[in-house]
Design a protein around this motif. Sequence first.
Motif, PDB file in Angstrom:
ATOM      1  N   ASP A   1       0.814  -1.216   0.000  1.00 40.87           N
ATOM      2  CA  ASP A   1       0.000   0.000   0.000  1.00 40.87           C
ATOM      3  C   ASP A   1       0.850   1.269   0.000  1.00 40.87           C
ATOM      4  O   ASP A   1       0.346   2.362   0.265  1.00 40.87           O
ATOM      5  CB  ASP A   1      -0.972   0.005   1.181  1.00 40.87           C
ATOM      6  CG  ASP A   1      -0.274  -0.098   2.532  1.00 40.87           C
ATOM      7  OD1 ASP A   1       0.971  -0.296   2.556  1.00 40.87           O
ATOM      8  OD2 ASP A   1      -0.957   0.019   3.567  1.00 40.87           O
ATOM      9  N   ARG A   2       2.146   1.124  -0.309  1.00 42.85           N
ATOM     10  CA  ARG A   2       3.031   2.273  -0.427  1.00 42.85           C
ATOM     11  C   ARG A   2       3.687   2.281  -1.806  1.00 42.85           C
ATOM     12  O   ARG A   2       4.898   2.086  -1.942  1.00 42.85           O
ATOM     13  CB  ARG A   2       4.105   2.235   0.669  1.00 42.85           C
ATOM     14  CG  ARG A   2       3.571   2.287   2.086  1.00 42.85           C
ATOM     15  CD  ARG A   2       2.777   3.562   2.375  1.00 42.85           C
ATOM     16  NE  ARG A   2       3.589   4.765   2.213  1.00 42.85           N
ATOM     17  CZ  ARG A   2       4.319   5.290   3.181  1.00 42.85           C
ATOM     18  NH1 ARG A   2       4.349   4.725   4.393  1.00 42.85           N
ATOM     19  NH2 ARG A   2       5.007   6.391   2.971  1.00 42.85           N
TER      20      ARG A   2
ATOM     21  N   LEU B   1       1.637  -8.025   0.401  1.00 37.00           N
ATOM     22  CA  LEU B   1       0.186  -7.893   0.556  1.00 37.00           C
ATOM     23  C   LEU B   1      -0.299  -8.462   1.878  1.00 37.00           C
ATOM     24  O   LEU B   1      -1.497  -8.422   2.177  1.00 37.00           O
ATOM     25  CB  LEU B   1      -0.535  -8.608  -0.591  1.00 37.00           C
ATOM     26  CG  LEU B   1      -0.358  -8.011  -1.982  1.00 37.00           C
ATOM     27  CD1 LEU B   1      -1.025  -8.901  -3.026  1.00 37.00           C
ATOM     28  CD2 LEU B   1      -0.920  -6.595  -2.046  1.00 37.00           C
TER      29      LEU B   1
ATOM     30  N   VAL C   1       0.134  -4.813   5.356  1.00 33.93           N
ATOM     31  CA  VAL C   1      -1.053  -4.126   4.830  1.00 33.93           C
ATOM     32  C   VAL C   1      -2.266  -4.401   5.728  1.00 33.93           C
ATOM     33  O   VAL C   1      -2.625  -5.555   5.959  1.00 33.93           O
ATOM     34  CB  VAL C   1      -1.356  -4.569   3.378  1.00 33.93           C
ATOM     35  CG1 VAL C   1      -2.586  -3.842   2.846  1.00 33.93           C
ATOM     36  CG2 VAL C   1      -0.149  -4.328   2.480  1.00 33.93           C
TER      37      VAL C   1
ATOM     38  N   ASN D   1      -6.941  -1.896   3.630  1.00 38.82           N
ATOM     39  CA  ASN D   1      -6.123  -1.448   2.500  1.00 38.82           C
ATOM     40  C   ASN D   1      -5.758  -2.569   1.540  1.00 38.82           C
ATOM     41  O   ASN D   1      -5.021  -2.340   0.573  1.00 38.82           O
ATOM     42  CB  ASN D   1      -4.830  -0.798   3.016  1.00 38.82           C
ATOM     43  CG  ASN D   1      -5.088   0.472   3.786  1.00 38.82           C
ATOM     44  OD1 ASN D   1      -6.114   1.124   3.597  1.00 38.82           O
ATOM     45  ND2 ASN D   1      -4.169   0.833   4.669  1.00 38.82           N
ATOM     46  N   LYS D   2      -6.251  -3.770   1.786  1.00 37.14           N
ATOM     47  CA  LYS D   2      -5.848  -4.925   0.980  1.00 37.14           C
ATOM     48  C   LYS D   2      -6.201  -4.738  -0.499  1.00 37.14           C
ATOM     49  O   LYS D   2      -5.392  -5.030  -1.379  1.00 37.14           O
ATOM     50  CB  LYS D   2      -6.530  -6.196   1.498  1.00 37.14           C
ATOM     51  CG  LYS D   2      -6.129  -6.631   2.893  1.00 37.14           C
ATOM     52  CD  LYS D   2      -4.771  -7.278   2.945  1.00 37.14           C
ATOM     53  CE  LYS D   2      -4.512  -7.884   4.318  1.00 37.14           C
ATOM     54  NZ  LYS D   2      -3.145  -8.438   4.449  1.00 37.14           N
TER      55      LYS D   2
ATOM     56  N   SER E   1      -6.803  -1.985  -2.396  1.00 38.66           N
ATOM     57  CA  SER E   1      -6.023  -0.978  -3.113  1.00 38.66           C
ATOM     58  C   SER E   1      -4.567  -1.410  -3.240  1.00 38.66           C
ATOM     59  O   SER E   1      -3.926  -1.179  -4.279  1.00 38.66           O
ATOM     60  CB  SER E   1      -6.115   0.371  -2.405  1.00 38.66           C
ATOM     61  OG  SER E   1      -5.603   0.299  -1.084  1.00 38.66           O
ATOM     62  N   ALA E   2      -4.042  -2.057  -2.219  1.00 38.97           N
ATOM     63  CA  ALA E   2      -2.669  -2.551  -2.293  1.00 38.97           C
ATOM     64  C   ALA E   2      -2.533  -3.595  -3.395  1.00 38.97           C
ATOM     65  O   ALA E   2      -1.546  -3.602  -4.146  1.00 38.97           O
ATOM     66  CB  ALA E   2      -2.251  -3.151  -0.949  1.00 38.97           C
ATOM     67  N   ARG E   3      -3.528  -4.460  -3.506  1.00 38.86           N
ATOM     68  CA  ARG E   3      -3.512  -5.485  -4.558  1.00 38.86           C
ATOM     69  C   ARG E   3      -3.466  -4.844  -5.937  1.00 38.86           C
ATOM     70  O   ARG E   3      -2.731  -5.302  -6.827  1.00 38.86           O
ATOM     71  CB  ARG E   3      -4.742  -6.381  -4.398  1.00 38.86           C
ATOM     72  CG  ARG E   3      -4.747  -7.602  -5.302  1.00 38.86           C
ATOM     73  CD  ARG E   3      -6.034  -8.382  -5.128  1.00 38.86           C
ATOM     74  NE  ARG E   3      -6.209  -8.858  -3.774  1.00 38.86           N
ATOM     75  CZ  ARG E   3      -7.253  -8.577  -3.013  1.00 38.86           C
ATOM     76  NH1 ARG E   3      -8.224  -7.769  -3.468  1.00 38.86           N
ATOM     77  NH2 ARG E   3      -7.351  -9.061  -1.793  1.00 38.86           N
TER      78      ARG E   3
ATOM     79  N   ASN F   1      -2.286  -1.814  -6.687  1.00 44.00           N
ATOM     80  CA  ASN F   1      -0.965  -1.208  -6.836  1.00 44.00           C
ATOM     81  C   ASN F   1       0.080  -2.246  -7.240  1.00 44.00           C
ATOM     82  O   ASN F   1       0.886  -2.037  -8.156  1.00 44.00           O
ATOM     83  CB  ASN F   1      -0.514  -0.567  -5.512  1.00 44.00           C
ATOM     84  CG  ASN F   1      -1.374   0.590  -5.071  1.00 44.00           C
ATOM     85  OD1 ASN F   1      -1.974   1.271  -5.892  1.00 44.00           O
ATOM     86  ND2 ASN F   1      -1.435   0.812  -3.765  1.00 44.00           N
TER      87      ASN F   1
END
Length: 266
Positions: free
Chosen positions: A19-20, A39, A43, A47-48, A50-52, A54
């Motif tokens: 997530d960064r 992931l 995280v 935020n899972k 949106s991180a996925r 990214n």
Amino acid sequence: MSAADLAARASTLLFVPGDRPERFEKAAAAGADLVVLDLEDAVKPENKESARENVARWAAEHECAVRVNAADTQWHRQDVAALADTGAAIMVAKAENPRALAAVGAHHAVIALVETAAGVLAAPAIAAADGVVRIALGTFDLAAQLGVDPTDTEALAATRGGVVLASAAAGLGGPIDGVTAVIDDAERLGADTGYARRLGFAGKLCIHPRQLGPVAAAFRPSEDEIAWARKIVAAVDATGVAKVDGAMVDKPVVERAQRILSRADA
């Protein structure tokens, strides 16, 4: 080199929170053998998703690994599906089930992150699962389950030895050791890595770019080791002698010398 090849050979593996995304390129430029976009633990649940997104976007254009959530979590299938069109290697957290690993391994190179007692006991089957190219050891989660200090090398010595044996029996490269929590203590990092290397590990998980230099240096063969290896290989190649400096030289000795020179070249 492909992500699969890097996963099988890397000595330094650098985690980056999924997530960064602003850190992804910085991590890639830091000099790690392999960047691992995370992931899982890094995280938060909210935020899972949106991180996925990214991670999938970046992994489609870069050679990397991705640590996905464990097979028995609600996020695992979506994590793996999001990476279907990438060449990313997949690090499966809390690896315990060889069948679950083989399902991922049908389409990706797999690093099995062993970090539970069940995973340690299943290490031989995990190492032999289709698609698994490496085992990594998650010392902090395992130590928490066992009720021991993760920095206590004696407490986890049997575990480390078992993972090394499982990897060798399956024909895999040396496994990847767990993280060292300290970031700016090069001496401690070198000692931890040197200990793991002596046991047969060939890589280490890193959590900050400043850890990369000390870890890489600790895995690099010393000048004395390189000199010895060159002497062994040269003597056998030139004369076929069975004794060097008063010591017997046979096939296993030559193979060890060749591995040292291979690491030095790398």
